[in-house]
Design a protein around this motif. Structure first.
Motif, PDB file in Angstrom:
ATOM      1  N   GLU A 218     -54.866 -94.639  11.149  1.00  0.00           N
ATOM      2  CA  GLU A 218     -55.468 -94.906  12.453  1.00  0.00           C
ATOM      3  C   GLU A 218     -56.799 -94.170  12.525  1.00  0.00           C
ATOM      4  O   GLU A 218     -56.870 -92.969  12.233  1.00  0.00           O
ATOM      5  N   ASN A 278     -58.705 -98.240  17.657  1.00  0.00           N
ATOM      6  CA  ASN A 278     -58.426 -98.249  19.095  1.00  0.00           C
ATOM      7  C   ASN A 278     -59.498 -99.028  19.843  1.00  0.00           C
ATOM      8  O   ASN A 278     -60.686 -98.864  19.585  1.00  0.00           O
ATOM      9  N   GLU A 311     -55.580-101.566  18.340  1.00  0.00           N
ATOM     10  CA  GLU A 311     -54.630-100.958  19.277  1.00  0.00           C
ATOM     11  C   GLU A 311     -55.199-101.025  20.689  1.00  0.00           C
ATOM     12  O   GLU A 311     -56.309-100.561  20.939  1.00  0.00           O
ATOM     13  N   ASP A 339     -50.517 -99.865  22.379  1.00  0.00           N
ATOM     14  CA  ASP A 339     -50.490 -98.407  22.202  1.00  0.00           C
ATOM     15  C   ASP A 339     -49.803 -97.729  23.388  1.00  0.00           C
ATOM     16  O   ASP A 339     -49.711 -98.310  24.471  1.00  0.00           O
ATOM     17  N   LYS A 360     -46.555 -99.301  19.775  1.00  0.00           N
ATOM     18  CA  LYS A 360     -46.459 -97.870  19.467  1.00  0.00           C
ATOM     19  C   LYS A 360     -45.797 -97.119  20.615  1.00  0.00           C
ATOM     20  O   LYS A 360     -46.271 -97.176  21.750  1.00  0.00           O
TER      21      LYS A 360
HETATM   22 CA    CA Z   1     -53.979 -95.349  19.251  1.00  0.00          CA
END
Ligand code: CA
Ligand code: C2E
Ligand code: CA
Length: 444
Positions: A218, A278, A311, A339, A360
């Motif tokens: 990530e 992200n 995400e 997320d 997540k």
């Molecule tokens: Ca994240």
């Protein structure tokens, strides 16, 4: 409301204005006999409602919310709208504030219809009282606003004022000013900051716990400020969103992450490692910019798009554009991930509506898995299990993040989790250490 005086009102809602509330508070003097509690409530991400659905609708929501609050809290001494999307409630005497808060959060989570659109409000609350710590009535409004900023920063629903928050608030204020200068006044400055590598990405591995192999990293943003040193993303990203410059920063992140990932070595077993990026909710306001950034990076690197995952966090604003944009992202061959799952308020709806490949689990549940409070630990285990089952039902692959201990790992593995991220495996790594990590634990 204290009788006999006409305190200044806010035009839109008919509640007290900022000045009205300030005069009312000052009228209690320096040391009132009764204790006072002030709650400042902010409708989270309201700026996005205004920019996404129009100011008129935004006004309508504020005015409906203020009517609902007046009904819900008949025992409040006064209600005010100090500015924009802030609403305040003043209570006199010993109120059970925790119960009032529960009612408030319960109330805000109930959807309501405004001009044919269904709106769910997510609120943050800052609380200040004259008792603990002792605070003069005239300073209550400011103190509750500082507590509100703290709630936003720490991602909590509610925060009680404490004096240490003043220093943090000042620090953030300085930092925001720097960011404003660096990013807003001169767009050139952004490129300077980027060229100077003041912004850079670190990468945290996501590991397949059944094989021990790293499947992806990530990308997490950092800002190395020339004067202030390393600044964490929680602070500057919220501000960049507010200043509507997240598009520029976000595009930079996408392109840099995809470019760097395309240069990572293969795992020892010959497989490629993916990268998760992200995307801030505000990047869905102008999806064109987001999609173009992705397309460019894919074209330039010729990377296999299925290695790239985006995400997103749950949001009630522009859910529609988010949905269609995620569909477009998938058409480009990339993956999507929800997320921080479990912290939002409309989780089930979004799981059903959004085109998602991964989910997540929020770190907060994991942190409590091995809590010394057995009830707490049991509850977290149940929630984790329920979310994993939910993921299976909706056919999305769960990723558990925030695993720090052996015990947490053992628990989530027993519950069936496969993809794991957390300090247990590794903290985020600088770009040049990623290659070593892939070679060392890449998978046989
Ligand atoms: Ca994240
Ligand atoms: P996130 O997306 O939930 O990222 C995970 C955060 O949890 C990271 O913090 C990571 O360092 C931290 N973390 C991972 N494993 C553990 C663990 O085992 N224990 C603990 N205590 N923490 C762990 P970080 O890097 O400070 O990022 C914070 C947040 O800032 C991210 O939360 C994300 O929401 C945001 N962010 C970071 N980079 C970007 C970016 O490029 N774009 C956008 N839009 N947001 C970003
Ligand atoms: Ca997360």
């Amino acid at each position: 409301m204290k009788a006999g005086t006409e305190w200044e009102k806010d035009n839109l809602t008919g509640l007290l204005s900022r000045r009205g509330m300030e005069t009312l508070l000052a009228s209690y003097g320096d040391a009132p006999e009764i204790s006072l509690t002030l709650l400042t409530v902010q409708i989270a991400r309201f700026g996005n409602v205004n920019s996404g659905m129009g100011v008129e609708l935004g006004d309508r929501i504020i005015s409906l919310a203020s009517k609902r609050l007046s009904k819900l809290f008949p025992n409040a001494t006064a209600l005010a709208r100090p500015h924009g999307d802030h609403l305040c409630m003043l209570f006199e005497g010993d109120q059970d504030i925790e119960t009032e808060l529960e009612r408030l959060h319960d109330f805000t989570q109930r959807p309501f219809a405004v001009r044919g659109k269904v709106v769910v409000l997510n609120v943050k609350v800052g609380i200040a009282t004259t008792d603990d710590p002792p605070t003069q009535p005239a300073l209550l409004l400011q103190a509750s606003e500082i507590a509100l900023q703290d709630a936003k920063r720490t991602k909590l629903k509610t925060s009680h004022f404490s004096p240490s928050m003043v220093e943090t608030a000042q620090h953030v204020h300085h930092m925001e000013n720097d960011l404003r200068v660096a990013l807003v006044n001169h767009h050139v400055e952004i490129h300077r900051a980027m060229a100077n590598e003041e912004f850079f990405l670190v990468y945290q591995p996501i590991v397949d716990a059944t094989t021990g192999a790293v499947v992806a990293f990530e990308a997490l943003m950092r800002w190395n400020h020339p004067q202030r040193g390393l600044i964490r993303p929680d602070v500057f990203i919220a501000f960049a969103e507010k200043m509507q410059i997240m598009d520029i920063l976000g595009t930079w992140v996408i392109q840099r992450a995809i470019y760097e990932a395309s240069n990572w070595p293969l795992r020892p077993d010959g497989r490629r490692v993916g990268v998760s990026v992200n995307v801030s909710p505000t990047q869905f306001v102008e999806p064109r910019i987001l999609l173009q950034g992705i397309r460019e990076a894919l074209d330039e690197t010729e990377i296999d798009p299925s290695l790239i995952k985006f995400e997103v966090t749950e949001t009630s604003d522009f859910a529609e554009t988010m949905k269609s944009t995620l569909e477009r992202i998938r058409q480009l061959g990339c993956c999507t991930s929800l997320d921080d799952f479990g912290t939002g308020f409309s989780s089930l709806t979004q799981l059903n509506d959004l085109p998602l490949d991964y989910l997540k689990l929020d770190r907060s549940f994991i942190a409590e898995l091995d809590s010394s409070n057995e009830d707490q630990a049991r509850l977290s285990r149940r929630i984790t299990q329920a979310i994993l089952t939910l993921a299976e039902t909706f056919q999305v692959e769960p990723i558990v993040e925030g695993i720090e201990t052996d015990e947490q790992l053992a628990t989530v593995r027993k519950l069936g989790a496969r993809l794991i991220q957390g300090f247990y495996f590794s903290k985020p790594l600088s770009g040049d250490r990623v290659a070593d990590f892939i070679r060392a634990v890449g998978g046989k």
